[in-house]
Design an enzyme around this catalytic site. Sequence first.
Site, PDB file in Angstrom:
ATOM      1  N   SER A  41     -13.372 -22.690 -45.944  1.00 13.45           N
ATOM      2  CA  SER A  41     -11.867 -22.133 -46.109  1.00 13.45           C
ATOM      3  C   SER A  41     -11.992 -21.607 -47.501  1.00 13.45           C
ATOM      4  CB  SER A  41     -11.333 -23.553 -46.788  1.00 13.45           C
ATOM      5  OG  SER A  41     -11.306 -24.427 -45.515  1.00 13.45           O
TER       6      SER A  41
HETATM    7  N1  SAH Z   1     -14.814 -28.167 -44.866  1.00 17.67           N
HETATM    8  C1  SAH Z   1     -15.554 -26.827 -44.271  1.00 17.67           C
HETATM    9  C2  SAH Z   1     -14.255 -26.033 -43.560  1.00 17.67           C
HETATM   10  C3  SAH Z   1     -14.791 -25.850 -42.130  1.00 17.67           C
HETATM   11  S1  SAH Z   1     -13.646 -25.424 -41.036  1.00 17.67           S
HETATM   12  C4  SAH Z   1     -16.158 -26.075 -45.143  1.00 17.67           C
HETATM   13  O1  SAH Z   1     -16.026 -26.523 -46.382  1.00 17.67           O
HETATM   14  O2  SAH Z   1     -16.548 -25.235 -44.819  1.00 17.67           O
HETATM   15  C5  SAH Z   1     -13.221 -26.635 -40.009  1.00 17.67           C
HETATM   16  C6  SAH Z   1     -14.223 -27.198 -39.507  1.00 17.67           C
HETATM   17  O3  SAH Z   1     -13.624 -28.468 -38.679  1.00 17.67           O
HETATM   18  C7  SAH Z   1     -14.975 -26.548 -38.363  1.00 17.67           C
HETATM   19  O4  SAH Z   1     -16.422 -26.604 -38.617  1.00 17.67           O
HETATM   20  C8  SAH Z   1     -14.878 -27.507 -36.890  1.00 17.67           C
HETATM   21  O5  SAH Z   1     -15.845 -27.454 -36.265  1.00 17.67           O
HETATM   22  C9  SAH Z   1     -14.343 -28.890 -37.660  1.00 17.67           C
HETATM   23  N2  SAH Z   1     -13.906 -29.396 -36.630  1.00 17.67           N
HETATM   24  C10 SAH Z   1     -12.493 -29.094 -35.705  1.00 17.67           C
HETATM   25  N3  SAH Z   1     -12.234 -30.622 -35.049  1.00 17.67           N
HETATM   26  C11 SAH Z   1     -12.755 -31.166 -35.576  1.00 17.67           C
HETATM   27  C12 SAH Z   1     -12.902 -32.604 -35.072  1.00 17.67           C
HETATM   28  N4  SAH Z   1     -12.091 -33.078 -34.050  1.00 17.67           N
HETATM   29  N5  SAH Z   1     -13.711 -33.357 -35.615  1.00 17.67           N
HETATM   30  C13 SAH Z   1     -14.707 -33.288 -36.552  1.00 17.67           C
HETATM   31  N6  SAH Z   1     -14.590 -31.993 -37.014  1.00 17.67           N
HETATM   32  C14 SAH Z   1     -13.712 -30.882 -36.511  1.00 17.67           C
END
Ligand code: SAH
Length: 216
Positions: free
Chosen positions: A64
């Site tokens: 993000s």
């Molecule tokens: N907090 C992260 C942001 C990653 S983007 C950071 O600091 O880098 C969002 C993430 O959510 C992705 O890695 C995606 O694979 C994950 N995601 C999406 N749906 C999900 C679910 N149902 N359960 C767990 N993770 C999920």
Amino acid sequence: MKDSYYHKGLRKKLVATIRAKGIEEEKVLQAIESIPRHFFLDNAFAELAYEDRALPIGKGQTISQPYTVAFQTELLGIQKGDKVLEIGTGSGYQACVLAALGAKVYTVERQESLYLKTQRLLEKMDVPHIRMYLDDGHLGLTQKAPFDKILVTAAAEKMPETLKEQLTIGGVLVVPVGMDTQQMYRLVRLSESDFYAQVYGDFQFVRFERGVKREK
Ligand code: SAH
């Protein structure tokens, strides 16, 4: 992995940028200043690590934007010792910001390859107080509930009711809800059945998907 004065200088500028965009909480700004965001990116994007923008982390996912990380963290109101559930580990950057604020972090990722990659990184960085789980975040983390704070870092189509139920009374859920763009919801659990909601807009997250995605 090296953190230099050059990187530290870039981080100071980044903190000034997100402060100017409205982030006020000093503890949150300090956490952003302390964490080498370039560690969480592939070399190809390391140069851009201290721009205030989202960047690719593989598998169609993004780390993000720092402003968004700071905004969500500020809405959570982390106190030292809080038990925090993060849905969407991704690069692990947000989890490290939460840990830097003294939270005990439980973080869930659905994509096995990201989960494994981030697990290796956090081991190398030797960050304490972060536990990772490979699972579908729609389920929350029943075995460790309830949580003082819950953060979703992917876009939910509708309010995830299961996560609300895993909050302590007085607990806070921060989740972006919506299809193309999302509104940021901050929900406080007032009692077993009552919640107080505040809404902030507009944000863009990757989708909150269903199920676990394992490598073949
Ligand atoms: N907090 C992260 C942001 C990653 S983007 C950071 O600091 O880098 C969002 C993430 O959510 C992705 O890695 C995606 O694979 C994950 N995601 C999406 N749906 C999900 C679910 N149902 N359960 C767990 N993770 C999920």
